[in-house]
Design a protein around this motif. Structure first.
Motif, PDB file in Angstrom:
ATOM      1  N   THR A  67       0.849  -1.190   0.000  1.00  0.00           N
ATOM      2  CA  THR A  67       0.000   0.000   0.000  1.00  0.00           C
ATOM      3  C   THR A  67       0.883   1.239   0.000  1.00  0.00           C
ATOM      4  OG1 THR A  67      -1.902   1.070   1.063  1.00  0.00           O
ATOM      5  CG2 THR A  67      -0.216   0.160   2.512  1.00  0.00           C
ATOM      6  N   THR A  86       2.577   5.129   0.922  1.00  0.00           N
ATOM      7  CA  THR A  86       3.616   5.474   1.886  1.00  0.00           C
ATOM      8  C   THR A  86       3.187   6.511   2.925  1.00  0.00           C
ATOM      9  OG1 THR A  86       4.443   7.090   0.301  1.00  0.00           O
ATOM     10  CG2 THR A  86       5.468   4.922   0.281  1.00  0.00           C
ATOM     11  N   ARG A  87       1.901   6.723   3.113  1.00  0.00           N
ATOM     12  CA  ARG A  87       1.473   7.678   4.142  1.00  0.00           C
ATOM     13  C   ARG A  87       1.347   7.037   5.518  1.00  0.00           C
ATOM     14  NH1 ARG A  87      -2.536  12.443   1.877  1.00  0.00           N
ATOM     15  NH2 ARG A  87      -0.970  13.382   0.501  1.00  0.00           N
ATOM     16  N   TYR A  88       1.674   5.752   5.581  1.00  0.00           N
ATOM     17  CA  TYR A  88       1.762   5.092   6.871  1.00  0.00           C
ATOM     18  C   TYR A  88       3.224   4.905   7.235  1.00  0.00           C
ATOM     19  CZ  TYR A  88      -3.056   3.918   5.667  1.00  0.00           C
ATOM     20  OH  TYR A  88      -4.375   3.985   5.292  1.00  0.00           O
ATOM     21  N   LEU A  89       3.478   4.777   8.517  1.00  0.00           N
ATOM     22  CA  LEU A  89       4.837   4.469   8.945  1.00  0.00           C
ATOM     23  C   LEU A  89       5.201   3.053   8.519  1.00  0.00           C
ATOM     24  CD1 LEU A  89       4.858   5.942  12.563  1.00  0.00           C
ATOM     25  CD2 LEU A  89       6.073   6.842  10.562  1.00  0.00           C
ATOM     26  N   HIS A  90       6.412   2.900   8.002  1.00  0.00           N
ATOM     27  CA  HIS A  90       6.895   1.574   7.632  1.00  0.00           C
ATOM     28  C   HIS A  90       8.410   1.567   7.752  1.00  0.00           C
ATOM     29  CE1 HIS A  90       7.768  -2.056   5.273  1.00  0.00           C
ATOM     30  NE2 HIS A  90       6.534  -2.415   5.615  1.00  0.00           N
ATOM     31  N   ASN A 103       6.290   2.119  -2.042  1.00  0.00           N
ATOM     32  CA  ASN A 103       5.475   1.191  -1.268  1.00  0.00           C
ATOM     33  C   ASN A 103       6.338   0.014  -0.820  1.00  0.00           C
ATOM     34  OD1 ASN A 103       4.715  -1.520  -2.668  1.00  0.00           O
ATOM     35  ND2 ASN A 103       4.638  -0.029  -4.311  1.00  0.00           N
TER      36      ASN A 103
END
Length: 420
Positions: free
Chosen positions: A73, A75-79, A300
């Motif tokens: 998914t 890249t606006r989530y932390l990963h 992603n």
């Protein structure tokens, strides 16, 4: 490939998807430095560096598959994987920077242009003639191999590439100052036009211009001109980056200058649609303030898994060292080829070219015949240069001495069959 497949392709895809060779090859599988057609015949791939670590490298395939089964998914989530990759890649860049990930090299170059405009407040750009930087509207205007509809925009200036400053097979030793003078003249024209000078985009080995064989320090006078004018140096490392030239991880390191922005393309992920750029924090901040940016796919976790494994494979398998060693072996062998049409043989690592000329003029038709004859011998290669008269040899980084011998032997046979 049967005529029915060609007819179906033309009907469904139209004329805007180019296909290689007069008699196209139906490729169904790749492994290492080889491609295989629908009949199981093997082809030595000396054409394209997108599969940088070799076709279908098992470690990269495994990394992609494992990550695709967990998370894919935006890249606006932390990963953490994205941060690990950025930290590793930035450790290989010669200046303090930050990473912005995109889908293609075209997009990375497009963003680099906007960064230069954001930093300088100007919109004028310079590129060499016969270069290629991508397919978006902005970078298509800098891809000077063919003029856009309506002619060249007034905010773009083209300067002669090094290979067009020297005669065929000639010396570039006295050309750095001439090249810099042309850049300075273009900057003056942009300033006088009211557009101003935002930046100069170039490939550090002038790959599409014909790999002219410039030496370290060649761009020193040009860099000084650009710095005095306040513009940015945008370094397109899509082709020479990631150790392909053998001696250095980046082309600009080999030439000996520090750019403001470094762009990368699909070799970054071994052909997976991942690309990006590195720029100084202040450049990133200016871009964010002026334009803003979000890419749903760029960076992603699946892309990052592919890109991270590429860096690990390059290191673990010594692919940069292989490019230096096998590239030198291949260059020596190519220089032993003898034919009246060979004007020059040159290259760095696993990126080489053979320039063909007849009576001092580019031998474009003969270069085309060599490429087709090599295809018939199951060796794939291409052409570059302002007249498509330079044989381009750009194999995957896993290319071996045995592969080099196969290429040289077949190429020797092709030249023997070519009229003088």
């Amino acid at each position: 490939m049967g005529n029915d497949l060609l007819e179906r392709r033309a009907r469904l895809l139209g004329p805007n998807v180019p296909i290689f060779y007069d008699r196209p090859v139906e490729i169904v599988r790749g492994q290492g430095a080889y491609l295989f057609d629908a009949r199981g015949q093997r082809y030595l791939d000396a054409y394209n560096n997108v599969a940088h670590c070799g076709h279908s490298h098992p470690r990269i395939v495994k990394a992609i598959c494992e990550q695709a089964g967990v998370l894919n998914t935006h890249t606006r989530y932390l990963h953490e994987g994205i941060l690990d990759y950025a930290e590793t890649l930035l450790g290989k860049v010669s200046f303090p920077g930050q990473l912005l990930m995109t889908c293609t090299g075209s997009e990375a170059n497009d963003v680099a242009l906007r960064m230069a405009q954001a930093v300088t407040g100007k919109r004028g750009f310079i590129a060499t003639d016969n270069t290629y930087h991508g397919n978006t509207t902005a970078v298509a205007h800098l891809s000077t191999r063919r003029p856009p509809i309506g002619g060249w925009p007034d905010h773009i200036r083209r300067v002669p590439a090094p290979d067009s400053l020297a005669p065929l097979g000639g010396s570039l030793d006295a050309q750095p100052e001439a090249f810099a003078a042309n850049v300075a003249r273009a900057i003056d024209e942009l300033e006088a036009s009211g557009h101003g000078f935002a930046g100069f985009m170039l490939c550090p080995i002038f790959a599409n211009e014909g790999m002219p064989g410039v030496a370290p320090g060649f761009l020193d006078p040009t860099v000084e001109v650009i710095r005095r004018a306040g513009g940015l140096i945008l370094c397109d490392e899509v082709q020479p980056g990631f150790g392909r030239i053998g001696s250095n991880f980046w082309g600009h390191e080999w030439l000996g200058f520090t750019p403001d922005v470094v762009t990368m393309g699909k070799p970054m992920g071994n052909g997976h649609p991942v690309a990006g750029l590195v720029a100084a924090p202040q450049v990133m901040a200016a871009f964010r303030e002026a334009f803003g940016y979000f890419n749903t796919f760029g960076g992603n976790p699946v892309s990052v898994a592919a890109a991270m494994e590429v860096l690990r494979v390059i290191e673990d398998e010594g692919l940069q060292e292989n490019a230096a060693e096998v590239g030198a072996y291949l260059l020596d062998g190519l220089r032993e080829l003898s034919h009246p049409l060979i004007a020059d043989t040159r290259g760095l690592g696993l990126f080489l070219g053979i320039e063909l000329a007849r009576d001092g003029e580019p031998a474009s038709a003969e270069a085309g015949r060599i490429v087709e004859a090599m295809r018939d011998r199951h060796v794939l290669m291409g052409r570059v240069g302002r007249a498509q008269h330079i044989l381009k040899i750009r194999p995957p980084m896993v290319f071996s001495r045995a592969d080099a011998d196969e290429l040289i032997g077949n190429l020797s046979d092709c030249f023997e069959e070519l009229p003088a």
